[in-house]
Write an enzyme that holds these catalytic residues in place. Structure first.
Site, PDB file in Angstrom:
ATOM      1  N   TYR A 156       0.852  -1.204   0.000  1.00 33.14           N
ATOM      2  CA  TYR A 156       0.000   0.000   0.000  1.00 33.14           C
ATOM      3  C   TYR A 156       0.882   1.246   0.000  1.00 33.14           C
ATOM      4  O   TYR A 156       0.650   2.189  -0.769  1.00 33.14           O
ATOM      5  CB  TYR A 156      -0.903  -0.031   1.237  1.00 33.14           C
ATOM      6  CG  TYR A 156      -1.809   1.173   1.410  1.00 33.14           C
ATOM      7  CD1 TYR A 156      -2.997   1.283   0.682  1.00 33.14           C
ATOM      8  CD2 TYR A 156      -1.485   2.194   2.298  1.00 33.14           C
ATOM      9  CE1 TYR A 156      -3.825   2.377   0.850  1.00 33.14           C
ATOM     10  CE2 TYR A 156      -2.311   3.287   2.469  1.00 33.14           C
ATOM     11  CZ  TYR A 156      -3.485   3.375   1.746  1.00 33.14           C
ATOM     12  OH  TYR A 156      -4.302   4.469   1.912  1.00 33.14           O
ATOM     13  N   ILE A 189      -8.106   8.270   9.145  1.00 32.40           N
ATOM     14  CA  ILE A 189      -9.462   8.776   8.946  1.00 32.40           C
ATOM     15  C   ILE A 189     -10.447   7.634   9.192  1.00 32.40           C
ATOM     16  O   ILE A 189     -10.259   6.519   8.662  1.00 32.40           O
ATOM     17  CB  ILE A 189      -9.654   9.312   7.503  1.00 32.40           C
ATOM     18  CG1 ILE A 189      -8.512  10.271   7.099  1.00 32.40           C
ATOM     19  CG2 ILE A 189     -11.027   9.954   7.351  1.00 32.40           C
ATOM     20  CD1 ILE A 189      -8.474  11.594   7.790  1.00 32.40           C
TER      21      ILE A 189
END
Ligand SMILES: NC(=O)c1ccc[n+]([C@@H]2O[C@H](COP(=O)([O-])OP(=O)(O)OC[C@H]3O[C@@H](n4cnc5c(N)ncnc54)[C@H](O)[C@@H]3O)[C@@H](O)[C@H]2O)c1
Length: 251
Positions: A156, A189
């Site tokens: 990622y 988040i």
């Protein structure tokens, strides 16, 4: 023309950060082309309906951003229905956690295909339109994970670092054409994806302790900075990467 006269394409807009970006742009007068994969059709329609309550034109188009033919068809459809595209937010992304030693090849391939190649394919599809009108705003959603990263997210991190490098060079190529390209790096988040980093209370508290604002981010925290990069307030800002992370100190 309605609102501010600008039309923005947001990928991965059915939920999470993409949905918040879509609604943030809608409240600022943008007309919208909202994208997600077909499997997200119902939630994408819900986001589109909510965005329409702000008065602008909103269409929803399905495409897998890692599929060139689907991306090209989506952009052609968007232009046929909306006339043009002024701004693009490359938000679609996935996270599949694994350490490097055990990472299945398809984790690497799918994460790179959607996060990195997807950004490239969407940009490539919209550039002729932006070039023809000598105007464009490109905002690519990278991640603080692309700068620092965390265990089990090497692939990622690589994909998000790729987005930053791509954006810096893209900005140089398209600047003379009146097109800007910038990156946003969200921090932690709270979304379906973000929950991977927040599974237990101890991890959540550790992230809060590393964050100057002493809280976990909300999807809406990302919308304003993205709107800035999609607007004319950022007309002389390009090739930049902005952390939207509440001030996470990782060193
Ligand atoms: N949540 C976080 O903490 C965080 C932090 C940094 C960066 N980000 C990045 O922000 C972006 C949005 O993440 P999120 O947290 O809202 O995740 P999410 O999983 O809640 O939403 C991602 C959206 O992208 C869509 N999508 C996935 N694959 C797609 C494809 N091939 N084509 C089109 N759409 C596709 C999904 O259907 C979903 O609607 C991602 O690029 C992510 O990497 C998130």
């Amino acid at each position: 023309m309605s609102g501010n006269g600008r039309i923005a394409l947001v990928t991965g807009a059915s939920r999470g950060i993409g949905k918040a970006i879509a609604l943030g742009l809608a409240t600022r007068g943008f007309d919208l082309v909202l994208n997600d994969i077909a499997a997200q059709a119902a939630t994408l329609q819900e986001t589109a309906a909510e965005a329409r309550t702000h008065g602008g034109r909103v269409i929803a188009l399905h495409a897998d951003v890692s599929n060139k033919a689907q991306v090209q068809a989506m952009v052609a459809d968007a232009v046929a229905q909306m006339g043009t595209i002024h701004a693009v937010v490359n938000n679609a992304g996935i996270l599949r956690a694994s350490d490097v030693e055990n990472c299945p090849e398809d984790y690497w391939d799918s994460v790179m295909a959607i996060n990195a190649k997807g950004t490239f394919l969407v940009v490539q599809a919209v550039l002729p339109i932006m070039k023809a009108q000598s105007y464009g705003r490109i905002c690519n959603i990278s991640s603080i994970g692309g700068k620092h990263g965390a265990p089990e997210q090497a692939h990622y991190s690589a994909s998000k670092a790729a987005v930053m490098g791509f954006t810096r060079v893209l900005a140089q190529e398209v600047g003379p054409l009146g097109i800007t390209a910038n990156c946003i790096c969200p921090g932690i988040i709270l979304t379906d994806m973000g929950r991977v980093n927040l599974e237990d209370a101890a991890i959540r508290d550790a992230w809060k302790a590393k964050t100057a604002m002493a809280r976990i981010g909300a999807p809406e925290d990302v919308a304003g900075p993205v709107a800035f990069f999609c607007s004319d307030d950022s007309a002389f800002v390009t090739g930049q990467t902005l952390n939207v992370d509440g001030g996470i100190v990782l060193s």
